[in-house]
Design a protein around this motif. Sequence first.
Motif, short mmCIF file in Angstrom:
data_model
loop_
_atom_site.label_atom_id
_atom_site.label_comp_id
_atom_site.label_asym_id
_atom_site.label_seq_id
_atom_site.Cartn_x
_atom_site.Cartn_y
_atom_site.Cartn_z
N ALA A 48 -10.56 0.67 0.30
CA ALA A 48 -10.23 0.55 -1.11
C ALA A 48 -8.82 1.06 -1.37
O ALA A 48 -8.32 1.93 -0.64
CB ALA A 48 -11.23 1.31 -1.97
N ALA A 49 -8.20 0.53 -2.42
CA ALA A 49 -6.84 0.92 -2.79
C ALA A 49 -6.81 1.41 -4.23
O ALA A 49 -7.41 0.79 -5.12
CB ALA A 49 -5.88 -0.26 -2.63
N MET A 50 -6.11 2.50 -4.44
CA MET A 50 -6.04 3.13 -5.76
C MET A 50 -4.59 3.24 -6.19
O MET A 50 -3.76 3.81 -5.46
CB MET A 50 -6.67 4.53 -5.68
N TYR A 51 -4.29 2.73 -7.38
CA TYR A 51 -2.93 2.76 -7.91
C TYR A 51 -2.87 3.56 -9.21
O TYR A 51 -2.25 3.15 -10.18
CB TYR A 51 -2.42 1.34 -8.14
N ARG A 52 -3.50 4.69 -9.24
CA ARG A 52 -3.49 5.55 -10.42
C ARG A 52 -3.53 6.99 -9.93
O ARG A 52 -3.83 7.25 -8.77
CB ARG A 52 -4.67 5.24 -11.32
N ARG A 53 -3.27 7.90 -10.83
CA ARG A 53 -3.35 9.32 -10.47
C ARG A 53 -4.81 9.71 -10.28
O ARG A 53 -5.69 9.22 -10.98
CB ARG A 53 -2.73 10.17 -11.58
N GLY A 54 -5.03 10.60 -9.38
CA GLY A 54 -6.38 11.08 -9.17
C GLY A 54 -6.56 11.60 -7.76
O GLY A 54 -5.70 11.40 -6.91
N ARG B 290 -23.03 4.30 -2.48
CA ARG B 290 -21.78 4.32 -1.74
C ARG B 290 -21.15 5.72 -1.85
O ARG B 290 -21.15 6.31 -2.94
CB ARG B 290 -20.83 3.26 -2.29
N GLU B 291 -20.63 6.21 -0.74
CA GLU B 291 -20.08 7.56 -0.73
C GLU B 291 -18.68 7.58 -0.12
O GLU B 291 -18.33 6.74 0.72
CB GLU B 291 -20.99 8.51 0.07
N PHE B 292 -17.92 8.55 -0.56
CA PHE B 292 -16.56 8.75 -0.07
C PHE B 292 -16.59 9.22 1.38
O PHE B 292 -17.42 10.05 1.76
CB PHE B 292 -15.86 9.79 -0.95
N VAL B 293 -15.64 8.69 2.17
CA VAL B 293 -15.50 9.11 3.57
C VAL B 293 -14.17 9.82 3.78
O VAL B 293 -14.12 10.95 4.26
CB VAL B 293 -15.60 7.89 4.51
N ALA B 294 -13.08 9.15 3.43
CA ALA B 294 -11.75 9.72 3.66
C ALA B 294 -10.74 8.96 2.84
O ALA B 294 -10.97 7.81 2.46
CB ALA B 294 -11.38 9.65 5.14
N ASN B 295 -9.61 9.61 2.57
CA ASN B 295 -8.50 8.88 1.96
C ASN B 295 -7.17 9.42 2.45
O ASN B 295 -7.09 10.51 3.03
CB ASN B 295 -8.58 8.88 0.43
N THR B 296 -6.15 8.62 2.24
CA THR B 296 -4.79 9.02 2.56
C THR B 296 -3.90 8.68 1.38
O THR B 296 -3.90 7.56 0.89
CB THR B 296 -4.29 8.36 3.86
N TRP B 297 -3.19 9.69 0.90
CA TRP B 297 -2.33 9.50 -0.25
C TRP B 297 -0.99 8.90 0.18
O TRP B 297 -0.67 8.83 1.36
CB TRP B 297 -2.13 10.84 -0.95
N SER B 298 -0.21 8.49 -0.78
CA SER B 298 1.09 7.88 -0.48
C SER B 298 2.00 8.84 0.28
O SER B 298 2.87 8.42 1.03
CB SER B 298 1.77 7.41 -1.77
N ILE C 185 0.81 -1.22 0.00
CA ILE C 185 0.00 0.00 0.00
C ILE C 185 0.84 1.27 0.00
O ILE C 185 0.29 2.36 -0.13
CB ILE C 185 -0.98 0.04 1.19
N SER C 186 2.14 1.15 0.14
CA SER C 186 2.97 2.34 0.30
C SER C 186 2.83 3.32 -0.87
O SER C 186 2.97 4.53 -0.68
CB SER C 186 4.43 1.95 0.48
N ARG C 187 2.57 2.80 -2.08
CA ARG C 187 2.43 3.68 -3.24
C ARG C 187 0.98 3.93 -3.61
O ARG C 187 0.70 4.56 -4.62
CB ARG C 187 3.16 3.09 -4.44
#
Length: 123
Positions: free
Chosen positions: A96-102, A45-53, A29-31
């Motif tokens: 959830a995990a995201m591996y793209r720009r955005g 489904r709605e967004f709650v929070a995220n943390t970027w790399s 998950i580091s990246r």
Amino acid sequence: QVQLVESGGGLVQAGDSLRLSCAASGVTISRATMGWFRQAPGKEREFVANTWSSGSAYYADSVKGRFSISRDNDKNTVTLRMNSLKPEDTAVYYCAAMYRRGVGVGENEYDYWGQGTQVTVSS
């Protein structure tokens, strides 16, 4: 095989706190941008929070000041601390995990999802 496993949900009273955890395997998950979403009955489904790399975090207005997201790249885990819970926070919470720009606030930006954990807040 990629797996995201959420834990820590439960039934609490309004004003209580909960800590949700998401353990990842099969990916590092580091990246990744790691996010939490939720889905209440009858709602999308709605967004709650995220943390970027980088470690920066972003919150939905509805949880700002009450929820805190953090990550431990060494343990490959993400935590969502939820304080001052309200009945309207009742939902299934997904990691959830995201591996793209955005920005990472849309569910279609994410590559991998967990199965969810139920959080119920009684009034």
